[in-house]
Design a protein around this motif. Sequence first.
Motif, PDB file in Angstrom:
ATOM      1  N   PRO A  98     -11.213 -10.191  10.506  1.00  0.00           N
ATOM      2  CA  PRO A  98     -10.769 -11.599  10.278  1.00  0.00           C
ATOM      3  C   PRO A  98      -9.509 -11.205   9.372  1.00  0.00           C
ATOM      4  CG  PRO A  98     -13.286 -11.562  10.158  1.00  0.00           C
ATOM      5  CD  PRO A  98     -12.654 -10.340  10.223  1.00  0.00           C
ATOM      6  N   THR A  99      -8.327 -12.061   9.372  1.00  0.00           N
ATOM      7  CA  THR A  99      -7.363 -11.990   8.520  1.00  0.00           C
ATOM      8  C   THR A  99      -7.718 -12.172   7.093  1.00  0.00           C
ATOM      9  OG1 THR A  99      -5.900 -13.334  10.391  1.00  0.00           O
ATOM     10  CG2 THR A  99      -5.235 -12.933   8.000  1.00  0.00           C
ATOM     11  N   MET A 100      -8.481 -12.649   6.708  1.00  0.00           N
ATOM     12  CA  MET A 100      -8.793 -12.832   5.242  1.00  0.00           C
ATOM     13  C   MET A 100      -9.654 -11.741   4.643  1.00  0.00           C
ATOM     14  SD  MET A 100      -6.428 -14.543   3.963  1.00  0.00           S
ATOM     15  CE  MET A 100      -6.881 -14.173   2.389  1.00  0.00           C
ATOM     16  N   VAL A 101     -10.190 -11.040   5.557  1.00  0.00           N
ATOM     17  CA  VAL A 101     -10.943  -9.631   5.376  1.00  0.00           C
ATOM     18  C   VAL A 101      -9.881  -8.625   5.298  1.00  0.00           C
ATOM     19  CG1 VAL A 101     -12.691  -8.063   6.147  1.00  0.00           C
ATOM     20  CG2 VAL A 101     -13.124 -10.679   6.235  1.00  0.00           C
ATOM     21  N   ALA A 102      -8.990  -8.460   6.090  1.00  0.00           N
ATOM     22  CA  ALA A 102      -8.292  -7.192   6.538  1.00  0.00           C
ATOM     23  C   ALA A 102      -6.824  -7.192   5.678  1.00  0.00           C
ATOM     24  CB  ALA A 102      -7.882  -7.118   7.922  1.00  0.00           C
ATOM     25  N   LEU A 103      -6.488  -8.519   5.484  1.00  0.00           N
ATOM     26  CA  LEU A 103      -4.947  -8.526   5.200  1.00  0.00           C
ATOM     27  C   LEU A 103      -4.502  -8.007   3.558  1.00  0.00           C
ATOM     28  CD1 LEU A 103      -1.961  -8.862   6.019  1.00  0.00           C
ATOM     29  CD2 LEU A 103      -2.403 -11.303   5.389  1.00  0.00           C
ATOM     30  N   ALA A 104      -5.572  -8.591   2.627  1.00  0.00           N
ATOM     31  CA  ALA A 104      -5.484  -8.143   1.163  1.00  0.00           C
ATOM     32  C   ALA A 104      -5.343  -6.885   1.057  1.00  0.00           C
ATOM     33  CB  ALA A 104      -6.440  -9.318   0.637  1.00  0.00           C
ATOM     34  N   PRO A 105      -6.501  -5.994   1.534  1.00  0.00           N
ATOM     35  CA  PRO A 105      -6.373  -4.672   1.183  1.00  0.00           C
ATOM     36  C   PRO A 105      -5.442  -3.725   2.078  1.00  0.00           C
ATOM     37  CG  PRO A 105      -8.190  -5.221   2.523  1.00  0.00           C
ATOM     38  CD  PRO A 105      -7.660  -6.667   2.040  1.00  0.00           C
ATOM     39  N   ARG A 106      -4.673  -4.156   2.911  1.00  0.00           N
ATOM     40  CA  ARG A 106      -3.792  -3.553   3.491  1.00  0.00           C
ATOM     41  C   ARG A 106      -2.483  -4.072   2.852  1.00  0.00           C
ATOM     42  NH1 ARG A 106      -5.367   0.645   5.613  1.00  0.00           N
ATOM     43  NH2 ARG A 106      -2.921   0.983   5.783  1.00  0.00           N
ATOM     44  N   THR A 107      -2.530  -5.162   2.365  1.00  0.00           N
ATOM     45  CA  THR A 107      -1.034  -5.459   1.738  1.00  0.00           C
ATOM     46  C   THR A 107      -1.078  -4.758   0.316  1.00  0.00           C
ATOM     47  OG1 THR A 107      -1.177  -7.558   2.808  1.00  0.00           O
ATOM     48  CG2 THR A 107       0.065  -7.499   0.846  1.00  0.00           C
ATOM     49  N   ALA A 108      -2.196  -4.619  -0.391  1.00  0.00           N
ATOM     50  CA  ALA A 108      -2.629  -3.825  -1.713  1.00  0.00           C
ATOM     51  C   ALA A 108      -2.037  -2.392  -1.295  1.00  0.00           C
ATOM     52  CB  ALA A 108      -3.675  -3.918  -2.241  1.00  0.00           C
ATOM     53  N   ALA A 109      -2.520  -1.939  -0.233  1.00  0.00           N
ATOM     54  CA  ALA A 109      -2.161  -0.461  -0.088  1.00  0.00           C
ATOM     55  C   ALA A 109      -0.598  -0.293   0.097  1.00  0.00           C
ATOM     56  CB  ALA A 109      -2.799  -0.099   1.283  1.00  0.00           C
ATOM     57  N   ALA A 110       0.005  -1.323   0.920  1.00  0.00           N
ATOM     58  CA  ALA A 110       1.351  -1.495   1.160  1.00  0.00           C
ATOM     59  C   ALA A 110       2.297  -1.317  -0.180  1.00  0.00           C
ATOM     60  CB  ALA A 110       2.136  -2.511   1.981  1.00  0.00           C
ATOM     61  N   PHE A 111       1.606  -2.116  -1.351  1.00  0.00           N
ATOM     62  CA  PHE A 111       2.341  -2.118  -2.513  1.00  0.00           C
ATOM     63  C   PHE A 111       2.058  -0.862  -3.489  1.00  0.00           C
ATOM     64  CE2 PHE A 111       3.036  -6.268  -1.883  1.00  0.00           C
ATOM     65  CZ  PHE A 111       3.768  -7.009  -2.667  1.00  0.00           C
ATOM     66  N   ALA A 112       1.515   0.059  -2.835  1.00  0.00           N
ATOM     67  CA  ALA A 112       1.358   1.476  -3.495  1.00  0.00           C
ATOM     68  C   ALA A 112       2.761   2.166  -3.377  1.00  0.00           C
ATOM     69  CB  ALA A 112       0.244   2.272  -3.116  1.00  0.00           C
ATOM     70  N   ALA A 113       3.470   1.649  -2.366  1.00  0.00           N
ATOM     71  CA  ALA A 113       4.900   2.489  -1.998  1.00  0.00           C
ATOM     72  C   ALA A 113       5.723   2.061  -3.284  1.00  0.00           C
ATOM     73  CB  ALA A 113       5.354   2.061  -0.621  1.00  0.00           C
ATOM     74  N   PRO A 114       6.802   3.007  -3.315  1.00  0.00           N
ATOM     75  CA  PRO A 114       8.067   2.635  -4.375  1.00  0.00           C
ATOM     76  C   PRO A 114       8.724   1.594  -4.054  1.00  0.00           C
ATOM     77  CG  PRO A 114       7.848   5.061  -3.974  1.00  0.00           C
ATOM     78  CD  PRO A 114       6.899   4.364  -2.977  1.00  0.00           C
ATOM     79  N   HIS A 115       9.094   1.440  -2.580  1.00  0.00           N
ATOM     80  CA  HIS A 115       9.759   0.304  -1.920  1.00  0.00           C
ATOM     81  C   HIS A 115       8.887  -0.626  -0.815  1.00  0.00           C
ATOM     82  CE1 HIS A 115      13.393  -0.977   0.631  1.00  0.00           C
ATOM     83  NE2 HIS A 115      12.975  -2.020   0.095  1.00  0.00           N
ATOM     84  N   VAL A 116       8.378  -1.719  -1.285  1.00  0.00           N
ATOM     85  CA  VAL A 116       7.654  -2.529  -0.151  1.00  0.00           C
ATOM     86  C   VAL A 116       8.359  -3.071   0.586  1.00  0.00           C
ATOM     87  CG1 VAL A 116       5.700  -4.069  -0.339  1.00  0.00           C
ATOM     88  CG2 VAL A 116       5.817  -2.539  -2.266  1.00  0.00           C
ATOM     89  N   GLU A 117       8.308  -3.127   1.824  1.00  0.00           N
ATOM     90  CA  GLU A 117       8.750  -4.127   2.792  1.00  0.00           C
ATOM     91  C   GLU A 117       7.873  -4.735   3.689  1.00  0.00           C
ATOM     92  OE1 GLU A 117      12.745  -2.124   4.321  1.00  0.00           O
ATOM     93  OE2 GLU A 117      11.260  -0.303   4.144  1.00  0.00           O
ATOM     94  N   ILE A 118       7.934  -5.901   3.680  1.00  0.00           N
ATOM     95  CA  ILE A 118       6.798  -6.780   4.374  1.00  0.00           C
ATOM     96  C   ILE A 118       7.694  -7.881   5.296  1.00  0.00           C
ATOM     97  CG2 ILE A 118       4.856  -8.252   4.413  1.00  0.00           C
ATOM     98  CD1 ILE A 118       3.953  -6.976   1.899  1.00  0.00           C
ATOM     99  N   ASP A 119       7.349  -7.793   6.596  1.00  0.00           N
ATOM    100  CA  ASP A 119       7.679  -8.924   7.271  1.00  0.00           C
ATOM    101  C   ASP A 119       6.731  -9.823   8.194  1.00  0.00           C
ATOM    102  OD1 ASP A 119      10.575  -8.032   7.091  1.00  0.00           O
ATOM    103  OD2 ASP A 119      10.476  -6.568   8.768  1.00  0.00           O
ATOM    104  N   ALA A 120       6.649 -10.921   8.063  1.00  0.00           N
ATOM    105  CA  ALA A 120       5.500 -11.732   8.625  1.00  0.00           C
ATOM    106  C   ALA A 120       6.150 -12.945   9.396  1.00  0.00           C
ATOM    107  CB  ALA A 120       4.904 -12.143   7.288  1.00  0.00           C
ATOM    108  N   LEU A 121       5.388 -13.089  10.519  1.00  0.00           N
ATOM    109  CA  LEU A 121       5.732 -14.280  11.515  1.00  0.00           C
ATOM    110  C   LEU A 121       4.395 -15.199  11.700  1.00  0.00           C
ATOM    111  CD1 LEU A 121       7.590 -14.302  14.792  1.00  0.00           C
ATOM    112  CD2 LEU A 121       5.326 -15.323  14.557  1.00  0.00           C
TER     113      LEU A 121
END
Length: 305
Positions: free
Chosen positions: A105-128
């Motif tokens: 489910p979105t709210m199970v998966a999205l938060a930890p994946r987003t947090a992992a993405a923020f570990a990068a020096p340059h965070v790039e997120i696109d959302a539709l």
Amino acid sequence: MSVDPEHASVNGRKRSQRPQKSHREVADELRARIRSGVLRAGQRMPTQARLADEFGVERGAVRQALRILQSEHLLTDVSKGSPATVAPNPDVRLLPAGPGAPPQPTMVALAPRTAAAFAAPHVEIDALCLTSVSLTMAIGEPLRQIHAGRLKPAKVDLRVLLPSRDIALAFPAAVDDASATGRLHRRWLAQRNAQGQVLRHSLLALRATHGIDVNVSFRALPFTPPVKLYLLNGTEALFAYYTVARREREIDHEYLAMYDAEGTRSMLFAFEQGAGPRDTTFVEQSHLWFNALWETISTELVLTS
């Protein structure tokens, strides 16, 4: 994302008058709050009586939901007495990517994946998406980690595609009452704007608090998206269908039959570049599709009523 009303208290109504949630649905909602940081480690949960009123269920269903979360090591001290406590170190697992990865489910998966993405020096997120509710909640986890000093990105670029206010939304839509569809549209628009403003403000605040270079952009689509898509750092694509169903919701103290989708519970499928030809192609094509919409038929979006 579903245009859900705020969880209303029963206010003297009989619970049988409102659509009943199952104990698993209650567990899903509470799990999402824990994983997104709305309920933080060590925080006391609301009482079982309060949760029962909020979700419109019996206390037994609440206890079942809390026991599920305790079995997942997300809660401690679940009993009939005092409120449970969010575990000191909630077990937040990443959504596995690659061939054969199970959807979540979105709210199970999205938060930890987003947090992992923020570990990068340059965070790039696109959302539709239909609204940015899920993304706004998911961003809470990396923001918490930034403020705690565990994440230190130098730059964050966020682009969000949302439906235009000027279109006739395919959903949410009233089943029988055409006038009610207009009310649902206005409610969706208010939610779209409010959540977008919260998302933008919470990220732009990082400029002042942590000196992070933040850019947040919104554009409007001329159609109702039947799917949601999150692209993370150019390497991951999280994809889900909006499954439309007939539901009942309390709108302005009146229960309405409508066609709507539960966006926070939409099942996210994860694809990762380099995990195989199928995944790599999906990620690449998703970026091409998003960029094409951004650069062609989308228009400027102003988050006002």
